[in-house]
Design a protein around this motif. Structure first.
Motif, PDB file in Angstrom:
ATOM      1  N   HIS A   1       9.065  33.657  19.634  1.00  0.00           N
ATOM      2  CA  HIS A   1       8.289  33.704  18.383  1.00  0.00           C
ATOM      3  C   HIS A   1       7.477  34.985  18.373  1.00  0.00           C
TER       4      HIS A   1
ATOM      5  N   HIS B   1       4.359  36.366  17.204  1.00  0.00           N
ATOM      6  CA  HIS B   1       3.095  35.816  16.713  1.00  0.00           C
ATOM      7  C   HIS B   1       2.383  36.796  15.779  1.00  0.00           C
TER       8      HIS B   1
ATOM      9  N   TRP C   1       1.914  39.698  19.467  1.00  0.00           N
ATOM     10  CA  TRP C   1       2.441  39.249  20.768  1.00  0.00           C
ATOM     11  C   TRP C   1       3.619  38.325  20.568  1.00  0.00           C
TER      12      TRP C   1
ATOM     13  N   HIS D   1       6.093  35.046  22.344  1.00  0.00           N
ATOM     14  CA  HIS D   1       6.131  33.936  23.305  1.00  0.00           C
ATOM     15  C   HIS D   1       7.121  32.897  22.802  1.00  0.00           C
TER      16      HIS D   1
ATOM     17  N   HIS E   1      -3.609  28.217  13.716  1.00  0.00           N
ATOM     18  CA  HIS E   1      -2.721  29.379  13.551  1.00  0.00           C
ATOM     19  C   HIS E   1      -1.703  29.113  12.453  1.00  0.00           C
TER      20      HIS E   1
ATOM     21  N   HIS F   1       1.729  30.730  10.691  1.00  0.00           N
ATOM     22  CA  HIS F   1       2.804  31.724  10.862  1.00  0.00           C
ATOM     23  C   HIS F   1       3.077  32.477   9.550  1.00  0.00           C
TER      24      HIS F   1
ATOM     25  N   HIS G   1      -0.372  25.305  13.071  1.00  0.00           N
ATOM     26  CA  HIS G   1      -0.663  24.431  14.212  1.00  0.00           C
ATOM     27  C   HIS G   1      -1.889  24.867  14.967  1.00  0.00           C
TER      28      HIS G   1
ATOM     29  N   HIS H   1      -3.335  26.256  18.304  1.00  0.00           N
ATOM     30  CA  HIS H   1      -2.747  27.096  19.339  1.00  0.00           C
ATOM     31  C   HIS H   1      -3.156  26.678  20.747  1.00  0.00           C
TER      32      HIS H   1
HETATM   33 CU1  C2O Z   1       1.556  32.040  18.874  1.00  0.00          CU
HETATM   34 CU2  C2O Z   1       3.211  29.095  16.557  1.00  0.00          CU
HETATM   35  O1  C2O Z   1       2.387  30.571  17.740  1.00  0.00           O
END
Ligand code: C2O
Ligand code: CU
Length: 458
Positions: free
Chosen positions: A103, A105, A142, A144, A392, A394, A440, A442
């Motif tokens: 993902h 971020h 970043w 992850h 967070h 997206h 969501h 984090h």
């Molecule tokens: Cu860093 Cu859904 O994430």
């Protein structure tokens, strides 16, 4: 070393003649985790190869930690760097024994490249997947996994992506710091990931007693020009712990945050880094003294414990000590909102099995929230769980409007905001990027135990 050679090679290109394409200036040199070499010769394409696999690491000097999961055998993963507008192509191979994704971020990219399993089938062991997208915004980002991330991120799958401005300001040094806390036993083993039997992790998330900066618990060192100007990029990749940062031996300002450079740099005694947050700092080392120090602070009781993670020695001709004119665009003015999104955070269950909910449902039971894109939108996050949650979103930026009805003047575009226990936080977004976007907490254990939903921007 490879990265440095690549940079030198770029800088060495002979000047363009009239009938050849102009040569883009070399990217600034980034000091920090090793940079992924760019495998594509085109000026506006960056191609990197990432391989997730199992390895050992020496987080604590002289102690080997087995069972580390890493991109290209390094923790954090390679620094990826490119220029805004470039195409980034990541050829990703999964050599783990379980499925994973990557993902990106904070990036406002198409949702099918966002690395979430609701859209992309996870990359199975032995498989390769190519992520490819245009980089829409300059800033510090970043990457992850988004599958079992509480374990995959903690085991080491995490890295920084730097997208340079079209014309980056010239600094004396540009540094990257990936900050994490890791839970190790006294002999350097990873602490159990069994959420049921290590139940406190379900409640507070997994916090660790070993603080890592760029994968090391020892002090990182370097050299700085006295009175020069440096740019330091920080990201908090911890599973659950809010970190703070400050700089000694220098004057410093916050010049950027999640969404890139900010219009009005600010100074403070310390800057908060909720999980997932990035900040860019302008650091002007004092002309004399011990050299600049990056401190990471963690809350302890009513105060803070301070941990120096990087120290530079002063070296070279003194600079003039003047701040740069970072000159970012003003934030988009907030319009009258014409739609509302409500997310209420709560908790249920007991004993060794608790679940974290958004609007009364875990991820497995969630009903997507469907909204119109390109529309001034009020997002209200109400916490009823009395725990803190770094919220967070997206694929889209937001601004903060108020906390518990009190206006908040945070000077940057964000993708993550810390909602403290019991708070009601009002955010503003124009939902400029259509797609299916995960929203969501984090704290990765909260997310894993249900606290994720989906905002469908049509
Ligand atoms: Cu860093 Cu859904 O994430
Ligand atoms: Cu949470």
């Amino acid at each position: 070393m490879i990265a440095l050679l690549t940079l030198l090679a770029c800088a060495d290109k002979t000047p363009a003649t009239d009938d050849s394409a102009p040569v883009a200036p070399a990217l600034p040199e980034l000091l920090g985790p090793a940079v992924a070499p760019d495998l594509d010769p085109a000026d506006d394409v960056v191609e990197v190869e990432l391989v997730a696999g199992v390895t050992d690491a020496e987080f604590i000097e002289g102690i080997s930690t087995p069972g580390v999961w890493a991109y290209n055998d390094q923790v954090p993963g390679p620094l990826i760097q490119a220029r805004v507008g470039d195409t980034l192509r990541v050829v990703f191979t999964n050599n783990l024994d379980e499925a994973t994704t990557i993902h990106w971020h904070g990036l406002r990219i198409p949702d099918e490249m966002d690395g979430v399993p609701a859209i992309q089938d996870p990359v199975e062991p032995g498989e390769t997947f190519v992520y490819e997208f245009t980089l829409p915004d300059a800033g510090t980002w970043w990457y992850h996994p988004h599958v079992r991330s509480n374990e995959q991120v903690e085991r080491g799958l995490q890295g920084m992506l730097v997208v340079h401005e079209a014309e980056p300001l010239i600094v004396d040094a540009e540094r990257a710091f990936v900050l994490d806390d890791i839970a190790l036993t006294s002999d350097g083993q990873m602490y159990s990931f069994d959420l049921d039997n290590s139940h406190p992790q379900q409640v507070h998330g997994r916090t660790g007693g070993t603080l890592l900066a760029n994968g090391q618990s020892g002090l990182l060192t370097g050299t700085s020009r006295p009175g020069g100007v440096e740019r330091w990029r920080l990201v908090n990749t911890a599973n659950a712990r809010t970190l703070f940062a400050s700089v000694d031996g220098a004057s410093w300002r916050v010049i950027g945050t999640d969404g890139g450079l900010i219009p009005e740099p600010w100074t403070d005694r310390r800057v908060q880094l909720p999980v997932g947050r990035r900040v860019d700092l302008e650091v002007i080392p004092d002309p004399e003294g011990e050299g600049p120090v990056l401190n990471v602070l963690v809350q302890s009781g009513l105060g803070f414990d301070t941990f120096p993670v990087f120290q530079a020695e002063l070296e070279g001709e003194p600079g003039d000590g003047l701040p740069l004119d970072w000159g970012a665009e003003p934030l988009p003015a907030m319009q009258e909102t014409t739609q509302d999104v409500e997310m209420t955070f709560s908790v249920t269950g007991g004993g060794t099995s608790i679940y974290w909910l958004i609007n009364g449902a875990t991820w497995d039971e969630h009903e997507p929230i469907v909204v119109s894109g390109d529309t001034p939108t009020r997002i209200v996050v109400q916490d009823e769980s009395l725990a803190n949650h770094p919220f967070h979103l997206h694929g889209n930026f937001f601004q903060v409007v108020s906390v518990d009805g009190e206006p908040v003047d945070f000077p940057g575009l964000l993708d993550t905001w810390q909602v403290n226990g019991g708070q009601r936080v009002e955010l503003y977004s124009e939902l400029e990027n259509p797609g299916r976007w995960m929203s969501h907490c984090h704290i990765l254990e909260h997310a894993e135990r249900g606290m994720m939903t989906e905002l469908v921007v049509e």
